[in-house]
Design a protein around this motif. Sequence first.
Motif, PDB file in Angstrom:
ATOM      1  N   ASN A 590       0.806  -1.225   0.000  1.00 51.80           N
ATOM      2  CA  ASN A 590       0.000   0.000   0.000  1.00 51.80           C
ATOM      3  C   ASN A 590       0.844   1.282   0.000  1.00 51.80           C
ATOM      4  O   ASN A 590       0.400   2.327   0.482  1.00 51.80           O
ATOM      5  CB  ASN A 590      -0.937   0.045   1.215  1.00 51.80           C
ATOM      6  N   TYR A 663     -10.458   3.187   3.940  1.00 51.50           N
ATOM      7  CA  TYR A 663      -9.104   2.631   3.993  1.00 51.50           C
ATOM      8  C   TYR A 663      -8.233   3.303   5.059  1.00 51.50           C
ATOM      9  O   TYR A 663      -6.998   3.119   5.070  1.00 51.50           O
ATOM     10  CB  TYR A 663      -8.428   2.766   2.623  1.00 51.50           C
ATOM     11  N   ARG A 666      -5.680   1.323   6.819  1.00 56.37           N
ATOM     12  CA  ARG A 666      -4.641   0.731   5.964  1.00 56.37           C
ATOM     13  C   ARG A 666      -3.417   1.642   5.908  1.00 56.37           C
ATOM     14  O   ARG A 666      -2.328   1.213   5.518  1.00 56.37           O
ATOM     15  CB  ARG A 666      -5.179   0.483   4.554  1.00 56.37           C
TER      16      ARG A 666
END
Length: 780
Positions: A590, A663, A666
């Motif tokens: 990511n 997200y 994340r």
Amino acid sequence: MSNIISKGISRVVILTLAAGLLSASPAMARKKSKKQQKTEQPAPKPAPKPSVDRNGLFHVTKMKTDWFFVIPDSMLGRDMLTTTRFTSTPSGSGKYGGEQLNEQTVYFEMVADSTIAMRARMLVDYADSTDQISRAVTISNENPIISLFKIEKKEGNGYKIKVNGLFNEDNAALGFGQYSKKAFSLTNQTSSYIEDIKSFPTNTEVRIVKTFNSNSTDMAAARSTGKVTIGLNISFILLPEVPMLPRKFDPRVGYFNERYNTFGDDQQRVDRVIYAARWRLEPKPEDVEKMKAGELVEPIKPIVYYIDPATPKQWRKYLIQGVNDWQVAFEKAGFKNAIRAEEWPEDSTMSMEDARYSVIRYLASNIPNAYGPHVSDPRTGEILESHIGWYHNVMSLVHDWYMVQASSIDEAARKMHFDEELMGQLIRFVSSHEVGHTLGLRHNFGSSSTVPVDSLRNKAWVEAHGHTPSIMDYARFNYVAQPEDGISHEGIFPRINDYDKWAIEWGYRPMLGAKDADEDHKMLEPLVKESQKNPRLWWGDGEGYRNDPRRQTEDLGDDAVKASEYGIKNLKRQIVQLPEWTMEEKDIYNENLSTMYGQIRSQFLRYCGHVMNNIGGMLMNFKTNTEAGDVYTPQPKAKQLAALDFIKRNIINEPTWLSNLSYARRISSDPAQLTISVGKNVVSYLVNRVSALNELYDEEAYLNDLTKMIMPNTAKTDRYHEALHQAYVDALINEFKSNNSDTRAAVLSTLKQIKAKTAASTLAHYQNLNDLISRAIVIK
């Protein structure tokens, strides 16, 4: 028959020689003359040949480890410019190959029958040699000796000197001065060697490697070994024997410059001379009348940039276009075909280190940057050569800029790997910007402020006129435009525009018939006065004067609040799309998502900064002594209050769009910090602005408004606003401790108010703030 006769003769000759040898006694042999003995001695060994033998500005030779220059008679007393640049630097130093370290004007002179000196010419004070005061100037400005050289021998019309010591010693004139040493945390030099020396017709290039002791904690090499090794290149460039007619710097046009003091017999005060940096661009003698008649003519010597053959092939044409785009500007100055770029030819006689060639050097570096330096004659400002540094990773920089500022309006920007044509056009615009610097142009951060914000959304207008009048601005891309506006690249990208054409005309149009710099300046003045009627030709220097809110980097339009509101609308659209736009199979951790999220958050902070700089802003408009009006004008209070209201709506009211994301976890273990860090940053900057305030909005009124906005009551609180309160009190305490006499009274009063306000609260958060203030100030 003839063979028999030949053989017979041969026998006779051999027998006769043998008889002679046998009849020669030892005594006769000893009676040979001294002359005969000398001729029979073995021939002397030939002198050893140098391992390096190169002709150029200096004849350069190398014998074993010793390097020698031959200084021609004709070079004694001639001025040369030395520039020292890094060729390699240690990791963590913050400096990179190609960046300049030092610059000196030097000359060689004979100081004794067997000694040559190299002196630095200190171009600080100058007087014409025909004025009597020149004697006083000379004795008050002794040029320092950098090094002394024993003349090894006279060689032709020159003097051979050994130069190892000049380059190997720790010499501040050609290397690290005290300030530079401090920046690198260098102590003493431990070793040095000359890597190579090359010589060309107008320049000699010396590459050296130096090692220093260092106590730096930033550089890995210093932490591990206590030493750092640095590569340097020292260029000796011969300055023109006939200096160019200089052009006096004008504060209404943004040019780099050279400056020094001048003295004269007729003066009653010392004059400060400032000359603009520019190339020597002159019409051919036979074309002067054509130019006077308004016809475009070709210069005697055009400006040519070569593309480093290390440049990937697919990007070369875009770099070339970025250079050639400047042709239209030079046409405004009266020249055609004045500037061009070419690929480096396959010619073994050419070298990119030769100062006769300007090159866009392609550097295999992970640094996301490019830079456009130039070397200019300190006597006149004449640009002699330029090597643009183009780092490979500059593509990551322009990618992130474009994705954050244009992906709402350009579908092609919604991915991590741009199509070749889009990346090529981004490279082209950066190329044009950097070339502008090498033409002598400084940044014009104020240019974009001359464009009405509403025009940036007008498709027809912005595509015709561009979103900023100057490629030398840091305007980047049109982040104001909204998806429904349907604006194409013509209205998104910067281009060489109205200001750039005007600036080149000012710098490069010859004032034909001008005899000196004063006459040249007078002949230019009508052009400058006419230009001042057009706001798009304004030069807003944001580097020398920083308190004018129109002169900011990466802002757009004439209203920061309005432009930033449009920008935030686009950021809110983009942030929810990032997982899709940043997805790549190879990005398993990511990193793309985190990077681009960080870019969006940074862009939001940038918008807040554009707005906050209106608080205490002071507009500066240069005026000549014949122009009416003030030079400095405070930003109207209404604009300052509008800035505070923007911050209240977008920061004090928590920007949850930065953290309420599918997200969020994340990219952060604590999503609340995504907004807290932004809020604290803004609040601290709001307090910093207190030192910029003026009579239209004084410190006491501003801090009262700030306190009401940030700490409206003490009845309730939450984590985000507690963080803002803490940041506010911390910033006030720091300002109080700075002992700034202009702000101290107002800040102290504000701290007392907050102390009284929090004293009655039973909440731990407010009790903590109260205690902090008590410890910071003494209240009777």
